[in-house]
Design an enzyme around this catalytic site. Sequence first.
Site, mmCIF file in Angstrom:
data_model
loop_
_atom_site.group_PDB
_atom_site.id
_atom_site.type_symbol
_atom_site.label_atom_id
_atom_site.label_comp_id
_atom_site.label_asym_id
_atom_site.label_seq_id
_atom_site.Cartn_x
_atom_site.Cartn_y
_atom_site.Cartn_z
ATOM 1 N N PRO A 266 0.781 -1.240 0.000
ATOM 2 C CG PRO A 266 0.043 -0.936 2.201
ATOM 3 C CD PRO A 266 0.781 -1.906 1.317
ATOM 4 C CE LYS A 269 8.829 -2.361 3.644
ATOM 5 N NZ LYS A 269 7.465 -2.917 3.575
ATOM 6 C CG ASP A 331 8.303 -5.052 0.871
ATOM 7 O OD1 ASP A 331 8.660 -6.096 1.416
ATOM 8 O OD2 ASP A 331 7.458 -4.275 1.362
ATOM 9 C CB CYS A 384 7.152 -9.223 6.388
ATOM 10 S SG CYS A 384 5.717 -9.522 5.359
#
Length: 455
Positions: A266, A269, A331, A384
């Site tokens: 979203p 970063k 990411d 993550c």
Amino acid sequence: MKNTQSDTPSIQHSARQVAIEVITNILLQQGSLSTQLARYQDDVASEHIPLLKELCFGVCRQYPKLNSIALHLLAHPFEEKDTDLYATLLLGLYQLTYMNTPDHAAVHETVEACRLLNKDWATKLMNAVLRRYQREADDIEAELESTPSVEYNQPKWLLKRFLKHWPEQFESIVDASNMHPPMCLRVNTQRVSRETYQAELQKLGIKTYLGEFSPSALYLEKAVRVTELPHFEAGFCSVQDEAAQLSAHILSPQIGEKVLDACAAPGGKTGHLLEKAERIDLTAVELESWRMEKIESNLERLGYQANLLCADANALDTWWDGEHFDKILLDVPCSATGVIRRNPDIKINRKPADINQLAAIQQDILANVWTTLKPGGHLLYATCSLMPEENEQQVQGFLEKHTDAEEVTLNTLSSADFELEWGVPVSHGRQLFPTLERHDGFYYCLLKKTVPINE
Ligand SMILES: C[S@@+](CC[C@H](N)C(=O)[O-])C[C@H]1O[C@@H](n2cnc3c(N)ncnc32)[C@H](O)[C@@H]1O
């Protein structure tokens, strides 16, 4: 239940009714808790949203335990077409075990919910099952407590992997993954220093403590609504975990650089990269159009601009103009096993086969995006996840195939941005584990594209 006709006013349902629908959909693998909540929360009155969230997050968080109890109580599991009844039972058990709802009310409402589902035939069964649980709860729990998934309140397959990969950290990973996560802010240090913002919060009675690793991180002792945070709408801070904040600090974009945020939504970063250096030429690519809107609203609130592209990062010909990037943040989509406490539906949804499937997706994105990096440029690979297949093994495989790539050791102590060494070094990159009162689990590896000798 969802009202799809925009010209008719939506019908409001009780939080319990909507929770049944959300949990049913999660059990049927029809989306994540966050997407389900976003879809259904307009169906309840705004004052009931906290109850809806408590019920849904609570059932997911306690699912391994509740599921074992429910299966123990039922002579025959419900058929798939009655998954809504199973969701109703889990919610009933959750209220009896973890909430202050008086027991008679919890049983009555659960039984009534069967009628609202037009399954009156199940009312007797539901009543009998819940009454038995009331009578025998201690014995049942004692009988089940030695089952690993009940003892640790995590799916068995995940426990096995945590134990295999991280025997030393196993207990702390499980403890941190079962708790409510702390609320962490990223202070926009272009607007205000972390200390000044902390003092402003203190004046409002909001107690905070500083992040150790990210110089922009501020933890709240008690979560508050963002509307209570000073100048939130003016972009003075964002809600973002401390481990996630390390991305922009590690990549450290500099004025004038051409930077890519390759899996951007979203946009947490994306915003941080611009806070680090507003005058970079930032491109943010995201596959999902509905998630694209979140990047837009995040950047609008922060007052920054980027070149936003809704595209598959793998399909370079659809979004890349051929000009190489100086820096790339990658990411990637991952198992999110480092952030189970924020996404407790992982305990229901995630399956062992997902890990290899996700690793294959990540491998493709990494290989494709790599071609857009200029020689001498840096790519920060981030997940993550706590699974080596998605992290150091992924990087190992990449380095074997890409002779123009070398790992840059993340020696945090040499960087002015970090006061302390974070995470633990693994064969490639560094792994952060979720902690009780601080950051989530995360993985980082910094890669550099070598410059050909003849250049
Ligand atoms: C871990 S999330 C990124 C979080 C984001 N960097 C942040 O900090 O807010 C991964 C994102 O990658 C997107 N994604 C998945 N596959 C993609 C692809 N092939 N191309 C571009 N984006 C992709 C997902 O939709 C998801 O939004």
